[in-house]
Design an enzyme around this catalytic site. Structure first.
Site, short mmCIF file in Angstrom:
data_model
loop_
_atom_site.label_atom_id
_atom_site.label_comp_id
_atom_site.label_asym_id
_atom_site.label_seq_id
_atom_site.Cartn_x
_atom_site.Cartn_y
_atom_site.Cartn_z
CD GLU A 1 -8.92 17.56 11.04
OE1 GLU A 1 -7.75 17.29 11.35
OE2 GLU A 1 -9.69 16.73 10.52
CB CYS B 1 -1.41 1.78 7.79
SG CYS B 1 0.37 1.77 7.58
CB CYS C 1 0.28 -5.71 5.28
SG CYS C 1 1.27 -4.57 6.25
CB CYS D 1 -3.38 -2.64 3.49
SG CYS D 1 -3.01 -0.94 3.01
CB CYS E 1 2.84 -1.09 0.65
SG CYS E 1 3.60 -0.60 2.21
S1 SF4 Z 1 0.52 -2.50 3.13
FE1 SF4 Z 1 1.75 -0.71 3.62
S2 SF4 Z 1 0.29 0.95 3.79
FE2 SF4 Z 1 -0.86 -0.95 3.91
S3 SF4 Z 1 -1.05 -1.44 6.10
FE3 SF4 Z 1 0.78 -2.48 5.34
S4 SF4 Z 1 2.44 -1.05 5.72
FE4 SF4 Z 1 0.55 0.13 5.84
#
Ligand code: SF4
Length: 375
Positions: free
Chosen positions: A47, A202, A209, A212, A218
């Site tokens: 970390e 992201c 997206c 995602c 989102c």
């Molecule tokens: S949907 Fe939202 S959380 Fe997912 S990659 Fe796109 S901006 Fe990021």
């Protein structure tokens, strides 16, 4: 920018952690060297190294550290000099100094055993709330939130946060959101999944997206704001600091001096330095202290970006003829070292690169008898 979406919406909130955990099982990273154990020492080490540094850069440093210091007590027992040597090239050297200080504290105050509470972990030098949360979560399964740069970005987009991330009201808000979302069970997979989503999907630029797992809930995606969130930092030009460095050379060896603090390179070996541009006379006077200057040339310049300023240095190269005067004794903070070996010393990264370039360009590296400092 539109209104932030409330994270208190129960359906969105309750869906978040299971979605991240499921995604992590199938798409997250499982083979990073620090993931092979739940040893809080290894987790803490990784970390700290991962602060401001990419995973691919960290891996070989992490492997070297755990080979050299398999436990926190062995790290605590090592001289700081050795820790700085191993850290050399990773940058942000206060991390290495804090690492050593924290190891000493764990050895003395906690009898060599990492505490599991976030509040106790936060008392360690170099360990902030997010790092403490990560150690508690990964090492002990504590449901503690984290908020590193990647996670901040994911959450900021997910709620369509208005304004810069650094604003203190936004920091408070993001911690509230992170705390609310962290699950009671599966915190290790959740925390790693959130980190991985930030790093792999992201991304700061060009978030993916459509693939995602969080895209259905989102807010930034729904509102077409992913390019605007997080809001760009206001960029003030960095202050410039001018300096002069000296490559003092004698028959294949160069002079290094240990930097005294406080400062970003505190405790590291570096070239003799004056905090003024074009300090040719000072460099020559310094060279005369050690021997008879033979060739003197303004070799090149060095530019390096620190967090708060930009260093611009003129570099002089001076060859010494005949015998040299060497300071000796345990307390002397300087060292004549073979150019080939200097690369293994605890050097700041730009100085190490400079010396590697000098060595590779030198006839010594090519097998010739003499080293010339001319580039
Ligand atoms: S949907 Fe939202 S959380 Fe997912 S990659 Fe796109 S901006 Fe990021």
């Amino acid at each position: 920018m539109s209104e932030s979406v409330s994270v208190l919406d129960p359906a969105r909130r309750d869906d978040f952690a299971p979605t991240v955990i499921t995604w992590h099982q199938h798409r997250g990273r499982h083979d990073l060297p620090w993931q092979r154990s739940r040893d809080p020492y290894r987790i803490w080490l990784s970390e700290i190294m991962l602060q401001q540094t990419q995973v691919a850069t960290v891996i070989p440093y992490f492997e070297r550290f755990v080979t050299q210091f398999p436990s926190v007590t062995e790290l605590a027992a090592a001289p700081l000099e050795r820790v700085l040597e191993l850290w050399s090239g990773l940058g942000y050297y206060s991390r290495a100094r804090n690492l050593h200080a924290a190891a000493c504290l764990i050895a003395s105050r906690f009898q060599g055993v990492f505490p599991s509470e976030v509040s106790a972990l936060e008392t360690l030098p170099g360990v902030g709330r997010s790092t403490a949360g990560a150690i508690a979560a990964f090492g002990f399964g504590v449901s503690a939130p984290i908020l590193d740069a990647n996670v901040k970005r994911v959450l900021a987009r997910w709620v369509a946060l208005d304004g810069p991330l650094e604003a203190s009201a936004n920091q408070t808000k993001l911690w509230e959101i992170a705390s609310e979302l962290v699950p009671r069970a599966g915190v290790q997979a959740y925390t790693q999944g959130l980190m991985d989503l930030g790093a792999l999907v992201c991304r700061a630029r060009d978030p993916d997206c459509p693939i995602c797992p969080l895209n259905r809930g989102c807010a930034a995606y729904a509102q077409g704001l992913t390019a605007q969130i997080p809001a760009a930092k206001s960029t003030r030009p960095k202050a410039r600091r001018r300096a002069t460095l000296l490559v003092l050379h004698h028959h294949g060896s160069i002079l290094l001096r240990r930097r005294v603090g406080p400062g970003v390179w505190e405790g590291l070996w570096s070239l003799p330095q004056w905090d003024a541009p074009d300090a040719r006379d000072e460099a020559i006077a310094c060279a005369r202290h050690y021997g008879k200057p033979d060739t003197i040339l303004r070799w090149r310049s060095l530019e390096h970006e620190f967090t708060h300023y930009r260093l611009e240095a003129d570099i002089y190269a001076i060859d010494l003829a005949g015998r040299i005067h060497e300071e000796r004794g345990a307390k002397v903070a300087e060292l004549w070292i073979d150019l080939a070996q200097a690369q293994g010393a605890a050097l700041p990264a730009p100085i190490k690169r400079l010396l590697i370039g000098l060595y590779r360009a030198s006839p010594m590296h090519r097998g010739d008898a003499q080293v010339h400092l001319n580039p």
